[in-house]
Scaffold this motif. Structure first.
Motif, PDB file in Angstrom:
ATOM      1  N   ALA A 141       9.636   3.397   7.235  1.00  0.00           N
ATOM      2  CA  ALA A 141       8.308   3.561   7.853  1.00  0.00           C
ATOM      3  C   ALA A 141       7.325   2.532   7.289  1.00  0.00           C
ATOM      4  O   ALA A 141       6.503   1.986   8.024  1.00  0.00           O
ATOM      5  N   LEU A 142       7.424   2.251   6.000  1.00  0.00           N
ATOM      6  CA  LEU A 142       6.522   1.256   5.392  1.00  0.00           C
ATOM      7  C   LEU A 142       6.802  -0.125   5.961  1.00  0.00           C
ATOM      8  O   LEU A 142       5.879  -0.893   6.248  1.00  0.00           O
ATOM      9  N   LEU A 143       8.099  -0.438   6.144  1.00  0.00           N
ATOM     10  CA  LEU A 143       8.448  -1.754   6.686  1.00  0.00           C
ATOM     11  C   LEU A 143       7.990  -1.898   8.136  1.00  0.00           C
ATOM     12  O   LEU A 143       7.814  -3.016   8.621  1.00  0.00           O
ATOM     13  N   ALA A 144       7.804  -0.769   8.818  1.00  0.00           N
ATOM     14  CA  ALA A 144       7.424  -0.829  10.234  1.00  0.00           C
ATOM     15  C   ALA A 144       5.916  -0.983  10.439  1.00  0.00           C
ATOM     16  O   ALA A 144       5.465  -1.226  11.552  1.00  0.00           O
ATOM     17  N   VAL A 145       5.110  -0.848   9.371  1.00  0.00           N
ATOM     18  CA  VAL A 145       3.656  -0.981   9.529  1.00  0.00           C
ATOM     19  C   VAL A 145       3.300  -2.458   9.655  1.00  0.00           C
ATOM     20  O   VAL A 145       3.695  -3.255   8.813  1.00  0.00           O
ATOM     21  N   PRO A 146       2.571  -2.843  10.712  1.00  0.00           N
ATOM     22  CA  PRO A 146       2.190  -4.248  10.862  1.00  0.00           C
ATOM     23  C   PRO A 146       1.255  -4.677   9.723  1.00  0.00           C
ATOM     24  O   PRO A 146       0.279  -3.993   9.444  1.00  0.00           O
ATOM     25  N   GLU A 147       1.579  -5.801   9.114  1.00  0.00           N
ATOM     26  CA  GLU A 147       0.885  -6.234   7.892  1.00  0.00           C
ATOM     27  C   GLU A 147      -0.616  -6.399   8.065  1.00  0.00           C
ATOM     28  O   GLU A 147      -1.387  -6.118   7.162  1.00  0.00           O
ATOM     29  N   ARG A 148      -1.043  -6.855   9.269  1.00  0.00           N
ATOM     30  CA  ARG A 148      -2.478  -7.133   9.410  1.00  0.00           C
ATOM     31  C   ARG A 148      -3.307  -5.869   9.512  1.00  0.00           C
ATOM     32  O   ARG A 148      -4.510  -5.893   9.401  1.00  0.00           O
ATOM     33  N   GLU A 149      -2.661  -4.704   9.717  1.00  0.00           N
ATOM     34  CA  GLU A 149      -3.420  -3.460   9.899  1.00  0.00           C
ATOM     35  C   GLU A 149      -3.891  -2.813   8.609  1.00  0.00           C
ATOM     36  O   GLU A 149      -4.910  -2.148   8.577  1.00  0.00           O
ATOM     37  N   VAL A 150      -3.130  -2.959   7.539  1.00  0.00           N
ATOM     38  CA  VAL A 150      -3.420  -2.239   6.290  1.00  0.00           C
ATOM     39  C   VAL A 150      -3.280  -3.219   5.129  1.00  0.00           C
ATOM     40  O   VAL A 150      -2.501  -4.154   5.205  1.00  0.00           O
ATOM     41  N   PRO A 151      -4.045  -3.009   4.053  1.00  0.00           N
ATOM     42  CA  PRO A 151      -3.842  -3.863   2.884  1.00  0.00           C
ATOM     43  C   PRO A 151      -2.471  -3.607   2.273  1.00  0.00           C
ATOM     44  O   PRO A 151      -2.175  -2.494   1.861  1.00  0.00           O
ATOM     45  N   PHE A 152      -1.625  -4.631   2.272  1.00  0.00           N
ATOM     46  CA  PHE A 152      -0.291  -4.525   1.687  1.00  0.00           C
ATOM     47  C   PHE A 152      -0.348  -5.152   0.303  1.00  0.00           C
ATOM     48  O   PHE A 152      -0.135  -6.334   0.146  1.00  0.00           O
ATOM     49  N   ASP A 153      -0.690  -4.370  -0.697  1.00  0.00           N
ATOM     50  CA  ASP A 153      -0.706  -4.927  -2.043  1.00  0.00           C
ATOM     51  C   ASP A 153       0.248  -4.139  -2.923  1.00  0.00           C
ATOM     52  O   ASP A 153      -0.106  -3.090  -3.453  1.00  0.00           O
ATOM     53  N   LEU A 154       1.462  -4.661  -3.035  1.00  0.00           N
ATOM     54  CA  LEU A 154       2.456  -3.979  -3.857  1.00  0.00           C
ATOM     55  C   LEU A 154       2.611  -4.697  -5.202  1.00  0.00           C
ATOM     56  O   LEU A 154       3.612  -4.529  -5.897  1.00  0.00           O
TER      57      LEU A 154
ATOM     58  N   CYS B 207       1.680   8.307 -16.717  1.00  0.00           N
ATOM     59  CA  CYS B 207       0.681   8.907 -15.834  1.00  0.00           C
ATOM     60  C   CYS B 207       1.254   9.105 -14.427  1.00  0.00           C
ATOM     61  O   CYS B 207       1.860   8.194 -13.864  1.00  0.00           O
ATOM     62  N   ALA B 208       1.073  10.318 -13.883  1.00  0.00           N
ATOM     63  CA  ALA B 208       1.528  10.617 -12.526  1.00  0.00           C
ATOM     64  C   ALA B 208       0.341  10.546 -11.570  1.00  0.00           C
ATOM     65  O   ALA B 208      -0.689  11.167 -11.807  1.00  0.00           O
ATOM     66  N   ILE B 209       0.503   9.783 -10.496  1.00  0.00           N
ATOM     67  CA  ILE B 209      -0.524   9.716  -9.453  1.00  0.00           C
ATOM     68  C   ILE B 209      -0.147  10.762  -8.406  1.00  0.00           C
ATOM     69  O   ILE B 209       0.910  10.667  -7.786  1.00  0.00           O
ATOM     70  N   LEU B 210      -1.001  11.765  -8.239  1.00  0.00           N
ATOM     71  CA  LEU B 210      -0.699  12.831  -7.282  1.00  0.00           C
ATOM     72  C   LEU B 210      -1.592  12.691  -6.057  1.00  0.00           C
ATOM     73  O   LEU B 210      -2.766  12.318  -6.178  1.00  0.00           O
ATOM     74  N   TYR B 211      -1.060  12.983  -4.886  1.00  0.00           N
ATOM     75  CA  TYR B 211      -1.913  13.109  -3.706  1.00  0.00           C
ATOM     76  C   TYR B 211      -1.376  14.249  -2.871  1.00  0.00           C
ATOM     77  O   TYR B 211      -0.168  14.477  -2.801  1.00  0.00           O
ATOM     78  N   SER B 212      -2.292  14.986  -2.257  1.00  0.00           N
ATOM     79  CA  SER B 212      -1.884  16.239  -1.639  1.00  0.00           C
ATOM     80  C   SER B 212      -1.516  16.074  -0.163  1.00  0.00           C
ATOM     81  O   SER B 212      -0.939  16.970   0.427  1.00  0.00           O
ATOM     82  N   GLY B 213      -1.805  14.912   0.414  1.00  0.00           N
ATOM     83  CA  GLY B 213      -1.595  14.741   1.851  1.00  0.00           C
ATOM     84  C   GLY B 213      -0.152  14.493   2.224  1.00  0.00           C
ATOM     85  O   GLY B 213       0.741  14.429   1.380  1.00  0.00           O
ATOM     86  N   ARG B 214       0.051  14.363   3.537  1.00  0.00           N
ATOM     87  CA  ARG B 214       1.385  14.023   4.035  1.00  0.00           C
ATOM     88  C   ARG B 214       1.695  12.577   3.672  1.00  0.00           C
ATOM     89  O   ARG B 214       0.807  11.731   3.673  1.00  0.00           O
ATOM     90  N   PRO B 215       2.959  12.283   3.375  1.00  0.00           N
ATOM     91  CA  PRO B 215       3.306  10.910   2.982  1.00  0.00           C
ATOM     92  C   PRO B 215       3.412   9.958   4.170  1.00  0.00           C
ATOM     93  O   PRO B 215       4.454   9.403   4.442  1.00  0.00           O
ATOM     94  N   GLU B 216       2.292   9.786   4.885  1.00  0.00           N
ATOM     95  CA  GLU B 216       2.250   8.835   5.996  1.00  0.00           C
ATOM     96  C   GLU B 216       2.230   7.419   5.422  1.00  0.00           C
ATOM     97  O   GLU B 216       1.610   7.190   4.378  1.00  0.00           O
ATOM     98  N   PRO B 217       2.866   6.468   6.123  1.00  0.00           N
ATOM     99  CA  PRO B 217       2.942   5.104   5.564  1.00  0.00           C
ATOM    100  C   PRO B 217       1.577   4.500   5.206  1.00  0.00           C
ATOM    101  O   PRO B 217       1.436   3.902   4.148  1.00  0.00           O
TER     102      PRO B 217
END
Ligand code: 3UK
Length: 537
Positions: free
Chosen positions: A281-294, A247-257
């Motif tokens: 760019a992903l490593l530069a996002v502060p963890e407390r700002e966004v849910p980091f669930d990898l 299954c491919a997950i598609l999204y049409s937006g810009r690949p912002e972190p």
């Protein structure tokens, strides 16, 4: 003369659309998810109907076998349906970047002689004028996301054509060596070259990288930062997953972190395809700002430009995941040399994938010794056939079975390949080609600029960005002019091409014959430094 003269023997028939979609219905997997898009699931059966509708809609517009269909669409089911629908009727989709300028589109529509164009309304501002006066373009089909937006006069509605078309279509009996699709690649001169791919060879990346490196399975869910119009993205989000019934997950937006992180947390992909800039760019996002669930990810892939070793280490330390860097190209069809799970060597492109052969050559095409730097050549089943109407470049790149990549490489005695830059002056910025000459030409259009030279410079993450050295006609150098020049280039070229640093110099270093000595400029700016003020990545 044999009776088969002129006919394609059934054994040599191949249609990529049938192989990637219809085969799953035949095998009873029609209910499996093929695409996740905006919270909805499209099954393989649903995708097959959409592809057939798109193919029938193009046929209804008299799009014939071998005719080109230009596609300027964001990642979406519409992209997949148009691409595979065109292939199913034997037409040849040409995937164009959504990031280009009117001039780029006009050039590519003329060069490809596309008879139909399928374009999203969000790109129309840059595409509409380019459509005027194109000799071969007969139909402009506009896809829209919301309701019925006003369309340019004479254009057709994608949604209307699709709903009027039948959802049953028997495939054109294309030959294995028929043209399948084209993709444009930049050259040193800035004039893009159409890379022509053939039907059967297009399926092979799935079996090479997809099987040997990723070990993709039907229950995998993939997410790619690279969009479908790039060869990396097309294979990540279409060819490889569909071949394996995944299954491919598609999204049409810009690949912002932040958007990527949200998509990962929400859609829970198992395989993530990124480019080095995106990992940084992903490593530069502060963890407390966004849910980091990898936690859903079992594998991270990188390509497009070299992944610096420190990025690999930081990602592994933080998420416990290896990033498998691999080198591919549009001409090679996909990734040919890659790191493998469990034996990745940071700072290298890894080992040759089974099915490919690689050699590093010096003078007279002779292989160099282990550890020595030379030209990387690759041969394998996925390589393209030629560049459209570019005989001279075709001869330089496609040498018998070998593809001359233009990359400088060394190979260790135990078979790991390391990138040492390009043999031409082209840059990879965020995984996308950038021609220094094209930026220089744009800068020279500014009244204040006498001459200039653009080279690659490493930012704080060791990733290459363009830097411009500018000689002014008469003084007045300063931060205001630098900002103006950056904006000036952004207005003229695709925005990612603008120079992040502008250095005003009294003169450019030249040889006695007047050639600019780029290596001297590269050496001056070679040390890593943070982005200049106003020069975001
Ligand atoms: C450079 C790399 C070092 C290299 C691509 C994966 O990037 C792709 O295709 P393009 O035609 O560019 C090809 C050129 O990009 N490059 C790509 N990957 C790496 N350099 N390390 C890497 N890992 O100069 C190459 O010649 O845009 C990537 C799959 C399919 C692709 N088309």
């Amino acid at each position: 003369m044999g009776g088969l003269r002129g006919a394609t023997p059934p054994s040599a028939r191949f249609n990529l659309a049938t192989a990637l979609v219809d085969s799953h219905l035949v095998a009873g997997r029609g209910d499996r998810p093929a695409i996740r898009y905006e919270g909805r699931t499209l099954t393989y059966a649903g995708l097959a109907r959409l592809v057939d509708r798109a193919g029938n809609a193009l046929r209804a517009l008299d799009v014939d076998v071998e005719q080109r269909v230009a596609i300027v669409l964001p990642d979406s089911p519409e992209f997949v349906a148009t691409f595979l629908g065109a292939i199913k009727i034997g037409a040849v989709p040409v995937t164009l970047s959504t990031l280009l300028t009117e001039r780029d589109y006009a050039y590519m529509l003329d060069d490809s002689r596309a008879s139909a164009l399928v374009v999203h309304e969000s790109v129309l501002g840059r595409v509409r004028q380019a459509c005027a006066g194109r000799r071969h373009l007969r139909h402009v089909v506009v896809a829209s996301s919301g309701g019925a937006a006003p369309r340019p006069p004479g254009s057709l509605s994608f949604a209307e054509l699709i709903s009027a078309a039948s959802d049953e279509l028997s495939p054109e009996p294309t030959a294995a060596d028929d043209m399948c699709f084209w993709q444009y690649s930049s050259g040193t001169t800035g004039e893009p070259k159409a890379v022509v791919h053939l039907q059967a060879s297009c399926a092979t990346p799935a079996d090479l990288h997809g099987r040997h490196v990723v070990a993709m399975r039907p229950d995998d869910r993939v997410l790619s930062v690279a969009k479908l119009f790039f060869s990396y993205g097309l294979n990540n989000s279409l060819v490889v997953p569909f071949h394996h019934g995944a299954c491919a997950i598609l999204y049409s937006g810009r690949p912002e972190p932040r958007a990527i992180l949200e998509a990962i947390a929400r859609e829970r992909p198992t395989v993530f395809y990124g480019v080095p800039t995106a990992y940084a760019a992903l490593l530069a996002v502060p963890e407390r700002e966004v849910p980091f669930d990898l936690s859903s990810l079992r594998l991270c892939i990188s390509a497009g430009e070299a992944l610096p070793g420190p990025l690999f280490e930081r990602w592994k330390a933080r998420f416990g995941l290896e990033i498998l860097d691999g080198i591919g190209s549009t001409e090679l069809g996909y990734i040919a040399i890659s790191n493998f799970p469990g034996r990745a060597r940071p700072g290298t492109s890894g080992e040759v994938i089974p099915g490919y052969e690689a050699r590093v050559t010096g003078e007279g095409d002779r292989p160099v010794a282990p550890g020595e730097v030379g030209d990387l050549q690759v041969r394998g089943p996925s390589t393209a056939a030629f560049y459209w109407q570019k005989r001279a470049q075709t001869k330089r790149t496609f040498r018998g079975e070998w593809v001359f990549t233009g990359d400088r490489y060394s190979a260790s005695a135990d078979g790991y390949y390391t990138h040492h830059g390009r043999s031409d002056d082209l840059l990879k910025v965020g995984g996308i080609w950038v021609s220094p000459l094209e930026i220089e030409t744009a800068l020279l259009e500014h009244d204040a600029v006498l001459e200039c030279a653009v080279v690659g410079r490493e930012d704080a993450d060791a990733l290459t960005k363009p830097a411009a050295y500018v000689v002014l006609k008469n003084g007045a150098a300063g931060p205001a002019l630098a900002t103006e020049l950056r904006g000036f280039v952004k207005d003229r070229l695709a925005p990612y091409k603008y120079p992040r640093w502008i250095e005003f110099v009294a003169e450019l270093p030249r040889t006695s014959t007047g050639k600019i000595q780029r290596y001297k400029l590269r050496a001056v700016g070679g040390q890593r430094r943070p982005p200049a003020p106003g020069g975001d990545a």
